[in-house]
Design a protein around this motif. Sequence first.
Motif, PDB file in Angstrom:
ATOM      1  N   VAL A  79      30.127  38.892  41.384  1.00 46.30           N
ATOM      2  CA  VAL A  79      30.940  37.710  41.094  1.00 46.30           C
ATOM      3  C   VAL A  79      30.511  37.102  39.746  1.00 46.30           C
ATOM      4  O   VAL A  79      31.353  36.786  38.902  1.00 46.30           O
ATOM      5  CB  VAL A  79      30.865  36.672  42.235  1.00 46.30           C
TER       6      VAL A  79
ATOM      7  N   ALA B  72      36.229  36.038  46.491  1.00 50.66           N
ATOM      8  CA  ALA B  72      35.207  37.053  46.772  1.00 50.66           C
ATOM      9  C   ALA B  72      35.320  37.539  48.214  1.00 50.66           C
ATOM     10  O   ALA B  72      35.352  36.735  49.143  1.00 50.66           O
ATOM     11  CB  ALA B  72      33.819  36.480  46.538  1.00 50.66           C
TER      12      ALA B  72
ATOM     13  N   ALA C  78      33.379  38.045  50.396  1.00 53.56           N
ATOM     14  CA  ALA C  78      31.970  37.664  50.416  1.00 53.56           C
ATOM     15  C   ALA C  78      31.225  38.306  51.585  1.00 53.56           C
ATOM     16  O   ALA C  78      30.145  38.869  51.415  1.00 53.56           O
ATOM     17  CB  ALA C  78      31.857  36.147  50.473  1.00 53.56           C
TER      18      ALA C  78
ATOM     19  N   ASP D  20      27.695  34.353  46.684  1.00 51.55           N
ATOM     20  CA  ASP D  20      28.959  34.481  45.945  1.00 51.55           C
ATOM     21  C   ASP D  20      29.440  33.116  45.452  1.00 51.55           C
ATOM     22  O   ASP D  20      29.962  32.998  44.340  1.00 51.55           O
ATOM     23  CB  ASP D  20      30.031  35.146  46.815  1.00 51.55           C
TER      24      ASP D  20
ATOM     25  N   ALA E 171      32.292  32.049  42.985  1.00 53.61           N
ATOM     26  CA  ALA E 171      33.505  32.365  43.766  1.00 53.61           C
ATOM     27  C   ALA E 171      34.286  31.078  44.031  1.00 53.61           C
ATOM     28  O   ALA E 171      33.715  30.076  44.457  1.00 53.61           O
ATOM     29  CB  ALA E 171      33.125  33.024  45.082  1.00 53.61           C
TER      30      ALA E 171
END
Length: 328
Positions: A172, A191, A193, A237, A242
């Motif tokens: 990211v 993301a 994630a 993230d 993100a």
Amino acid sequence: MAFPITRLRRLRRSPELRRIVRQTRLSPDDFILPLFVCPGKGVEQPVGSMPGVAQMSVDRIVETAKQVYDEGVPALILFGLPETKDAIGSSSWQDDGIVQRALHALAKHVPKLLRIVDVCFCEYTDHGHCGVLHGHEVDNDATLPNLARQAVSLARAGADIIAPSDMMDGRVAAIRAALDAEGFAQTPILAYAAKFASGFYGPFREAAGSTPSFGDRRAYQMDPANGREALHEIALDVEEGADMIMVKPALPYLDVIAAARRRFPQPLVAYHVSGEYAMLKAAAQNGWLDYNRVLMESLVAIRRAGADMIITYGARDAPRLLDQGWEE
Ligand code: PBG
């Protein structure tokens, strides 16, 4: 206050009563439709394990996108089947690559439908893994600049949201820095994630032609057993920049969705993945489940757990069912 004073059934007696006390609602705004874009013209190649889903050439993607927009769905997520594959997945960052061409056409013909792009390499590498190989391992750090390159090319082609699904550490931050440096500071990152190494991705790999030629993805995607680690992944993230976060798959991981909802203020997306969809379709084809009913029950459960938006192959069915007064 207990029975007989309290009778919870009082509020369940009619569709009208159920309607006013319903605690979770679905709306077409909640859904994101995945589409698979392939080379050619007029191509619509059904995916065997996902009835209702097809690989489509750019012209068919545009036609579908127009309908999807008219049906009230706000966003697509695009996956590409490239003309060529190599060891590093370089066809993913060519400015005339398959997804890039789809983005240009969509931006021109259906500008208001949001274009989310999956950023990964498994569809573009000849070995089907999500990055550059070093021996039989995916080399995390060597993959980062390539991810950044792919993301910038997709942003340049008109992607509205960049969604990395590769599960490399640090991706990211790498993508954010590259986007900012290339003039895309305003392009958000969604993301993937908390993405688990899941057997439920099986049908997708047929759809996207992304089955690994050896081994599996357990050395980069998450162990299904690890709920706390999922929160750690999401936290990293978010720290890296993100804008939106994702939990994937959805139904087997509702606890992770609920925990992420409590802990993070960012918009939360759940991916109701290919295998989750295929199960419903397969059982329905056998007459064992009512597809409409179990689709809507799955989607409302995912929203109830705390997801704001759901990526689902049922994204065209759900708005139609809602329109038909499904909940009543
Ligand atoms: C690419 C990617 C996958 C999915 C979304 N992005 C496959 C995988 O990780 O193997 C799965 C989506 C689905 O099953 O519907 N890495």
